[in-house]
Design a protein around this motif. Sequence first.
Motif, PDB file in Angstrom:
ATOM      1  N   ARG A  20      39.469  30.061  47.594  1.00 34.55           N
ATOM      2  CA  ARG A  20      38.978  28.690  47.638  1.00 34.55           C
ATOM      3  C   ARG A  20      37.944  28.602  48.759  1.00 34.55           C
ATOM      4  NH1 ARG A  20      41.446  24.492  45.568  1.00 34.55           N
ATOM      5  NH2 ARG A  20      43.517  25.376  45.897  1.00 34.55           N
ATOM      6  N   SER A  21      36.725  28.286  48.357  1.00 33.78           N
ATOM      7  CA  SER A  21      35.664  28.100  49.346  1.00 33.78           C
ATOM      8  C   SER A  21      35.790  26.711  49.950  1.00 33.78           C
ATOM      9  CB  SER A  21      34.290  28.247  48.687  1.00 33.78           C
ATOM     10  OG  SER A  21      34.112  29.563  48.231  1.00 33.78           O
ATOM     11  N   ARG A  22      35.316  26.575  51.152  1.00 30.10           N
ATOM     12  CA  ARG A  22      35.348  25.308  51.873  1.00 30.10           C
ATOM     13  C   ARG A  22      34.789  24.176  51.016  1.00 30.10           C
ATOM     14  NH1 ARG A  22      33.326  27.452  56.023  1.00 30.10           N
ATOM     15  NH2 ARG A  22      35.359  28.170  56.676  1.00 30.10           N
ATOM     16  N   GLY A  23      35.554  23.104  50.877  1.00 28.42           N
ATOM     17  CA  GLY A  23      35.104  21.928  50.150  1.00 28.42           C
ATOM     18  C   GLY A  23      35.239  22.001  48.641  1.00 28.42           C
ATOM     19  N   ARG A  24      35.795  23.066  48.099  1.00 28.49           N
ATOM     20  CA  ARG A  24      35.939  23.211  46.639  1.00 28.49           C
ATOM     21  C   ARG A  24      37.340  22.795  46.200  1.00 28.49           C
ATOM     22  NH1 ARG A  24      31.553  26.240  44.288  1.00 28.49           N
ATOM     23  NH2 ARG A  24      29.959  26.067  45.875  1.00 28.49           N
ATOM     24  N   ASP A  25      37.423  22.230  45.009  1.00 27.18           N
ATOM     25  CA  ASP A  25      38.720  21.804  44.492  1.00 27.18           C
ATOM     26  C   ASP A  25      39.410  22.870  43.659  1.00 27.18           C
ATOM     27  OD1 ASP A  25      36.785  21.522  42.485  1.00 27.18           O
ATOM     28  OD2 ASP A  25      37.839  19.862  41.532  1.00 27.18           O
ATOM     29  N   LEU A  26      38.647  23.792  43.078  1.00 33.39           N
ATOM     30  CA  LEU A  26      39.230  24.841  42.245  1.00 33.39           C
ATOM     31  C   LEU A  26      39.016  26.210  42.886  1.00 33.39           C
ATOM     32  CD1 LEU A  26      38.131  23.611  38.688  1.00 33.39           C
ATOM     33  CD2 LEU A  26      40.386  23.400  39.763  1.00 33.39           C
ATOM     34  N   LEU A  27      39.762  27.178  42.397  1.00 36.09           N
ATOM     35  CA  LEU A  27      39.676  28.551  42.897  1.00 36.09           C
ATOM     36  C   LEU A  27      38.635  29.340  42.106  1.00 36.09           C
ATOM     37  CD1 LEU A  27      43.519  29.167  43.117  1.00 36.09           C
ATOM     38  CD2 LEU A  27      41.969  28.825  45.050  1.00 36.09           C
ATOM     39  N   TYR A  28      37.992  30.266  42.798  1.00 31.18           N
ATOM     40  CA  TYR A  28      36.966  31.136  42.230  1.00 31.18           C
ATOM     41  C   TYR A  28      37.370  32.585  42.492  1.00 31.18           C
ATOM     42  CZ  TYR A  28      33.949  27.021  42.110  1.00 31.18           C
ATOM     43  OH  TYR A  28      33.413  25.793  41.839  1.00 31.18           O
ATOM     44  N   LEU A  29      36.719  33.513  41.806  1.00 32.50           N
ATOM     45  CA  LEU A  29      36.937  34.918  42.129  1.00 32.50           C
ATOM     46  C   LEU A  29      36.069  35.292  43.314  1.00 32.50           C
ATOM     47  CD1 LEU A  29      37.151  36.769  38.718  1.00 32.50           C
ATOM     48  CD2 LEU A  29      38.905  35.545  39.989  1.00 32.50           C
ATOM     49  N   PRO A  30      36.516  36.250  44.124  1.00 30.31           N
ATOM     50  CA  PRO A  30      35.662  36.742  45.207  1.00 30.31           C
ATOM     51  C   PRO A  30      34.367  37.287  44.615  1.00 30.31           C
ATOM     52  CG  PRO A  30      37.894  37.608  45.409  1.00 30.31           C
ATOM     53  CD  PRO A  30      37.803  36.932  44.075  1.00 30.31           C
ATOM     54  N   GLY A  31      33.257  36.974  45.250  1.00 31.37           N
ATOM     55  CA  GLY A  31      31.961  37.433  44.767  1.00 31.37           C
ATOM     56  C   GLY A  31      30.921  36.356  44.991  1.00 31.37           C
ATOM     57  N   GLY A  32      29.819  36.439  44.262  1.00 31.02           N
ATOM     58  CA  GLY A  32      28.782  35.433  44.409  1.00 31.02           C
ATOM     59  C   GLY A  32      27.447  35.901  43.890  1.00 31.02           C
ATOM     60  N   LYS A  33      26.411  35.270  44.392  1.00 30.45           N
ATOM     61  CA  LYS A  33      25.044  35.544  43.944  1.00 30.45           C
ATOM     62  C   LYS A  33      24.491  36.808  44.607  1.00 30.45           C
ATOM     63  CE  LYS A  33      24.321  30.608  43.980  1.00 30.45           C
ATOM     64  NZ  LYS A  33      24.648  29.915  45.193  1.00 30.45           N
ATOM     65  N   ARG A  34      23.618  37.492  43.864  1.00 26.68           N
ATOM     66  CA  ARG A  34      22.916  38.644  44.424  1.00 26.68           C
ATOM     67  C   ARG A  34      21.781  38.160  45.317  1.00 26.68           C
ATOM     68  NH1 ARG A  34      23.445  39.003  39.383  1.00 26.68           N
ATOM     69  NH2 ARG A  34      24.716  40.551  38.358  1.00 26.68           N
ATOM     70  N   GLU A  35      21.529  38.890  46.389  1.00 27.22           N
ATOM     71  CA  GLU A  35      20.315  38.676  47.186  1.00 27.22           C
ATOM     72  C   GLU A  35      19.174  39.346  46.419  1.00 27.22           C
ATOM     73  OE1 GLU A  35      20.174  37.019  50.054  1.00 27.22           O
ATOM     74  OE2 GLU A  35      22.324  36.705  50.269  1.00 27.22           O
ATOM     75  N   PRO A  36      17.918  38.948  46.647  1.00 32.79           N
ATOM     76  CA  PRO A  36      16.797  39.583  45.944  1.00 32.79           C
ATOM     77  C   PRO A  36      16.831  41.114  46.098  1.00 32.79           C
ATOM     78  CG  PRO A  36      16.036  37.659  47.147  1.00 32.79           C
ATOM     79  CD  PRO A  36      17.481  37.876  47.544  1.00 32.79           C
ATOM     80  N   GLY A  37      16.765  41.812  44.951  1.00 31.27           N
ATOM     81  CA  GLY A  37      16.736  43.263  44.957  1.00 31.27           C
ATOM     82  C   GLY A  37      18.089  43.943  45.075  1.00 31.27           C
TER      83      GLY A  37
END
Length: 131
Positions: A20-37
């Motif tokens: 759970r990321s700060r301020g989120r109501d639901l749970l997500y999987l660990p991970g996220g967006k890629r940085e350029p390249g």
Amino acid sequence: MELDVVAWVQVTEGRLLAVRSRGRDLLYLPGGKREPGESDWSALSREVREELDLELDEASFRELGVVRAAAHDQPGFARVRMACFTASYSGAMAAAGEVDEYRYVAPGERHLLAPASRAALDLAGERGLLA
């Protein structure tokens, strides 16, 4: 517009790891967006290090599949494309960075997950990881 992300699918004793990321109501999987390249491996290993203070093992890094679902709490994006990967890890898991908590979610607790994470839970089940 579709948000393109990578996610770590970690299953222990039939339960899926979620954060759970700060301020989120639901749970997500660990991970996220890629940085350029960034490659999938580089992005996922960086995100897991930032979120859970763990090191993923590159030799065990495997693609599990790709899921698509409605975006949740992502202004500007209607859908999410989430490439899911498995990998073993080392270190002591701890909530870090923007993550306030982590927990393992059973299939019967799918209502706690954001839509793309629910799709990843189903994918893990289809691939025999929840048995």
